[in-house]
Design a protein around this motif. Structure first.
Motif, PDB file in Angstrom:
ATOM      1  N   ARG A 242      32.431  39.344  42.971  1.00 45.52           N
ATOM      2  CA  ARG A 242      33.419  39.887  42.554  1.00 45.52           C
ATOM      3  C   ARG A 242      34.703  39.164  41.661  1.00 45.52           C
ATOM      4  O   ARG A 242      34.837  37.978  42.231  1.00 45.52           O
ATOM      5  N   LEU A 243      35.269  39.710  40.575  1.00 44.37           N
ATOM      6  CA  LEU A 243      36.389  38.821  40.031  1.00 44.37           C
ATOM      7  C   LEU A 243      37.527  39.844  40.310  1.00 44.37           C
ATOM      8  O   LEU A 243      37.305  41.028  39.749  1.00 44.37           O
ATOM      9  N   GLY A 244      38.442  39.212  40.866  1.00 40.19           N
ATOM     10  CA  GLY A 244      39.479  39.991  41.322  1.00 40.19           C
ATOM     11  C   GLY A 244      40.757  39.803  40.202  1.00 40.19           C
ATOM     12  O   GLY A 244      40.619  38.973  39.345  1.00 40.19           O
ATOM     13  N   GLN A 245      42.034  40.302  40.468  1.00 34.75           N
ATOM     14  CA  GLN A 245      42.963  39.990  39.972  1.00 34.75           C
ATOM     15  C   GLN A 245      43.737  38.556  39.753  1.00 34.75           C
ATOM     16  O   GLN A 245      44.515  38.018  38.969  1.00 34.75           O
ATOM     17  N   GLY A 246      43.224  37.580  40.835  1.00 34.96           N
ATOM     18  CA  GLY A 246      43.757  36.417  40.966  1.00 34.96           C
ATOM     19  C   GLY A 246      44.658  36.227  42.168  1.00 34.96           C
ATOM     20  O   GLY A 246      44.975  35.009  42.503  1.00 34.96           O
ATOM     21  N   GLY A 247      44.957  37.255  43.129  1.00 34.11           N
ATOM     22  CA  GLY A 247      46.207  37.459  43.982  1.00 34.11           C
ATOM     23  C   GLY A 247      45.620  36.763  45.405  1.00 34.11           C
ATOM     24  O   GLY A 247      46.382  36.381  46.108  1.00 34.11           O
ATOM     25  N   GLY A 248      44.264  36.865  45.400  1.00 36.52           N
ATOM     26  CA  GLY A 248      43.363  36.514  47.088  1.00 36.52           C
ATOM     27  C   GLY A 248      43.813  37.580  48.060  1.00 36.52           C
ATOM     28  O   GLY A 248      43.178  37.286  49.076  1.00 36.52           O
ATOM     29  N   PHE A 249      44.487  38.844  47.685  1.00 39.28           N
ATOM     30  CA  PHE A 249      44.363  39.753  48.700  1.00 39.28           C
ATOM     31  C   PHE A 249      43.162  40.195  49.147  1.00 39.28           C
ATOM     32  O   PHE A 249      42.995  40.181  50.437  1.00 39.28           O
ATOM     33  N   TYR A 250      42.326  40.422  48.508  1.00 41.06           N
ATOM     34  CA  TYR A 250      40.626  41.068  48.965  1.00 41.06           C
ATOM     35  C   TYR A 250      40.037  39.852  49.392  1.00 41.06           C
ATOM     36  O   TYR A 250      39.051  40.230  50.070  1.00 41.06           O
ATOM     37  N   ASP A 251      40.310  38.706  48.990  1.00 40.18           N
ATOM     38  CA  ASP A 251      39.404  37.438  49.261  1.00 40.18           C
ATOM     39  C   ASP A 251      39.624  37.487  50.762  1.00 40.18           C
ATOM     40  O   ASP A 251      38.755  36.920  51.647  1.00 40.18           O
ATOM     41  N   ARG A 252      40.942  37.210  51.133  1.00 39.77           N
ATOM     42  CA  ARG A 252      41.665  36.979  52.472  1.00 39.77           C
ATOM     43  C   ARG A 252      40.894  38.411  53.488  1.00 39.77           C
ATOM     44  O   ARG A 252      40.430  38.060  54.568  1.00 39.77           O
ATOM     45  N   PHE A 253      41.062  39.482  52.828  1.00 39.00           N
ATOM     46  CA  PHE A 253      40.303  40.686  53.861  1.00 39.00           C
ATOM     47  C   PHE A 253      38.899  40.543  53.971  1.00 39.00           C
ATOM     48  O   PHE A 253      38.515  40.670  54.844  1.00 39.00           O
ATOM     49  N   LEU A 254      38.227  40.000  52.928  1.00 35.23           N
ATOM     50  CA  LEU A 254      36.589  39.966  53.166  1.00 35.23           C
ATOM     51  C   LEU A 254      36.267  38.875  54.063  1.00 35.23           C
ATOM     52  O   LEU A 254      35.222  38.923  54.673  1.00 35.23           O
ATOM     53  N   ALA A 255      36.857  37.782  54.027  1.00 39.27           N
ATOM     54  CA  ALA A 255      36.924  36.589  54.924  1.00 39.27           C
ATOM     55  C   ALA A 255      36.915  37.065  56.281  1.00 39.27           C
ATOM     56  O   ALA A 255      36.176  36.554  57.099  1.00 39.27           O
ATOM     57  N   ARG A 256      37.617  38.186  56.663  1.00 41.01           N
ATOM     58  CA  ARG A 256      37.465  38.633  58.125  1.00 41.01           C
ATOM     59  C   ARG A 256      37.112  40.025  58.528  1.00 41.01           C
ATOM     60  O   ARG A 256      36.754  40.396  59.597  1.00 41.01           O
ATOM     61  N   TYR A 257      36.604  40.787  57.343  1.00 45.86           N
ATOM     62  CA  TYR A 257      35.884  41.971  57.443  1.00 45.86           C
ATOM     63  C   TYR A 257      34.519  42.056  57.768  1.00 45.86           C
ATOM     64  O   TYR A 257      33.804  41.133  57.020  1.00 45.86           O
ATOM     65  N   ARG A 258      33.948  42.686  58.854  1.00 46.99           N
ATOM     66  CA  ARG A 258      32.476  42.780  58.936  1.00 46.99           C
ATOM     67  C   ARG A 258      32.011  44.159  58.555  1.00 46.99           C
ATOM     68  O   ARG A 258      30.677  44.213  59.122  1.00 46.99           O
ATOM     69  N   GLY A 259      32.609  45.138  58.319  1.00 50.41           N
ATOM     70  CA  GLY A 259      32.068  46.462  58.288  1.00 50.41           C
ATOM     71  C   GLY A 259      31.381  46.597  56.832  1.00 50.41           C
ATOM     72  O   GLY A 259      31.301  45.796  56.070  1.00 50.41           O
ATOM     73  N   GLY A 260      31.118  47.782  56.490  1.00 51.38           N
ATOM     74  CA  GLY A 260      30.485  48.348  55.359  1.00 51.38           C
ATOM     75  C   GLY A 260      31.528  48.232  54.107  1.00 51.38           C
ATOM     76  O   GLY A 260      32.600  48.566  54.477  1.00 51.38           O
ATOM     77  N   ALA A 261      31.080  47.677  52.958  1.00 51.18           N
ATOM     78  CA  ALA A 261      32.010  47.810  52.007  1.00 51.18           C
ATOM     79  C   ALA A 261      31.250  47.806  50.516  1.00 51.18           C
ATOM     80  O   ALA A 261      30.270  47.547  50.444  1.00 51.18           O
ATOM     81  N   VAL A 262      31.882  48.601  49.716  1.00 54.24           N
ATOM     82  CA  VAL A 262      31.500  48.873  48.456  1.00 54.24           C
ATOM     83  C   VAL A 262      32.484  48.331  47.271  1.00 54.24           C
ATOM     84  O   VAL A 262      33.839  48.567  47.356  1.00 54.24           O
ATOM     85  N   LEU A 263      32.118  47.664  46.215  1.00 50.60           N
ATOM     86  CA  LEU A 263      32.934  47.404  45.008  1.00 50.60           C
ATOM     87  C   LEU A 263      32.874  48.571  44.181  1.00 50.60           C
ATOM     88  O   LEU A 263      31.501  48.775  43.853  1.00 50.60           O
ATOM     89  N   VAL A 264      33.799  49.051  43.570  1.00 48.67           N
ATOM     90  CA  VAL A 264      33.606  49.769  42.584  1.00 48.67           C
ATOM     91  C   VAL A 264      34.092  49.315  41.100  1.00 48.67           C
ATOM     92  O   VAL A 264      35.253  48.780  41.003  1.00 48.67           O
ATOM     93  N   CYS A 265      33.330  49.521  40.096  1.00 46.84           N
ATOM     94  CA  CYS A 265      33.495  48.770  38.786  1.00 46.84           C
ATOM     95  C   CYS A 265      32.914  49.910  37.732  1.00 46.84           C
ATOM     96  O   CYS A 265      31.758  50.396  37.756  1.00 46.84           O
ATOM     97  N   ARG A 266      33.648  49.828  36.490  1.00 49.63           N
ATOM     98  CA  ARG A 266      33.038  50.661  35.495  1.00 49.63           C
ATOM     99  C   ARG A 266      31.964  49.945  34.982  1.00 49.63           C
ATOM    100  O   ARG A 266      31.821  48.520  34.999  1.00 49.63           O
ATOM    101  N   GLU A 267      30.783  50.354  34.614  1.00 51.94           N
ATOM    102  CA  GLU A 267      29.530  49.951  34.102  1.00 51.94           C
ATOM    103  C   GLU A 267      29.989  49.039  33.041  1.00 51.94           C
ATOM    104  O   GLU A 267      29.235  47.855  32.830  1.00 51.94           O
ATOM    105  N   LYS A 268      30.653  49.063  32.044  1.00 52.70           N
ATOM    106  CA  LYS A 268      31.138  48.483  30.759  1.00 52.70           C
ATOM    107  C   LYS A 268      31.970  46.981  31.109  1.00 52.70           C
ATOM    108  O   LYS A 268      31.852  46.238  30.229  1.00 52.70           O
ATOM    109  N   LEU A 269      32.269  47.187  32.300  1.00 51.48           N
ATOM    110  CA  LEU A 269      33.111  45.965  32.772  1.00 51.48           C
ATOM    111  C   LEU A 269      32.135  44.940  33.547  1.00 51.48           C
ATOM    112  O   LEU A 269      32.643  44.129  34.289  1.00 51.48           O
TER     113      LEU A 269
END
Length: 195
Positions: A135-162
């Motif tokens: 994942r390439l995020g906005q750079g704020g680290g919000f979701y990096d911190r979330f993912l570091a402690r989250y253990r459930g199912g997760a899906v990234l959503v992204c437009r195919e062209k990006l």
């Protein structure tokens, strides 16, 4: 060039590319992603769902938020509480969202707090990602911190062209097992069947 500098350079490129995408493609891709996501058995089985509230530049998650509420799932959305810090807060209606940090619709600070361990399924944003879930995020680290402690199912959503397969990686980056575009679902980088 450091990985951090590579990420900044890629963010600039992806943001410029995103600005050039036609409005019709954005609407079509958001609708396709929502349709695929709602068909995922993992989403359908989830009792508690965490989902970001999309901005004009991101995937429109309104259909997912509405479905979670109408399906009587426990729905939580992010509340920015500090630099790179967010909390998961439960909402029971979309009209409980108000403009908050960065102009993003958020729940109020008195909305019920939900622990990340209580979430069964998380829908996560990105500027770009690889089909393999880097994942390439906005750079704020919000979701990096979330993912570091989250253990459930997760899906990234992204437009195919990006989608970009050459996302620069740093040690703290956590891959996400599922990636969803308007073309379909990838699991650990391999096209997967929905439903």
């Amino acid at each position: 060039m450091t990985k951090s500098e590579e990420k900044k350079q890629m963010r600039r490129m992806i943001r410029a590319l995103e600005r050039e995408l036609p409005a019709a493609y954005k609407a079509q891709s958001s609708a396709g992603i929502a349709r695929h996501l709602l068909a995922m058995p993992e989403y359908q089985a989830a009792v508690t769902v965490f989902c970001f509230v999309g901005t004009d530049r991101e995937i429109d998650t309104t259909a997912v938020l509405k479905d979670a509420l109408s399906s009587r799932k426990r729905l939580c959305v992010p509340l920015c509480v500090g630099d790179g810090l967010m909390e998961l807060r439960q909402i029971t209606a979309l009209d409980q969202l108000v403009p908050g940090a960065y102009g993003i619709l958020e729940p109020s600070a008195d909305a019920p707090l939900v622990d990340a361990d209580a979430v069964d399924f998380a829908v996560l944003p990105c500027l770009s990602c690889s089909h393999g879930g880097h994942r390439l995020g906005q750079g704020g680290g919000f979701y990096d911190r979330f993912l570091a402690r989250y253990r459930g199912g997760a899906v990234l959503v992204c437009r195919e062209k990006l989608i970009r397969e050459d996302i620069p990686l740093e040690p703290h980056d956590c891959p996400v097992p599922w990636v969803l575009t308007e073309r379909g679902l990838w699991e650990d980088g391999i096209p997967a069947r929905l439903g």
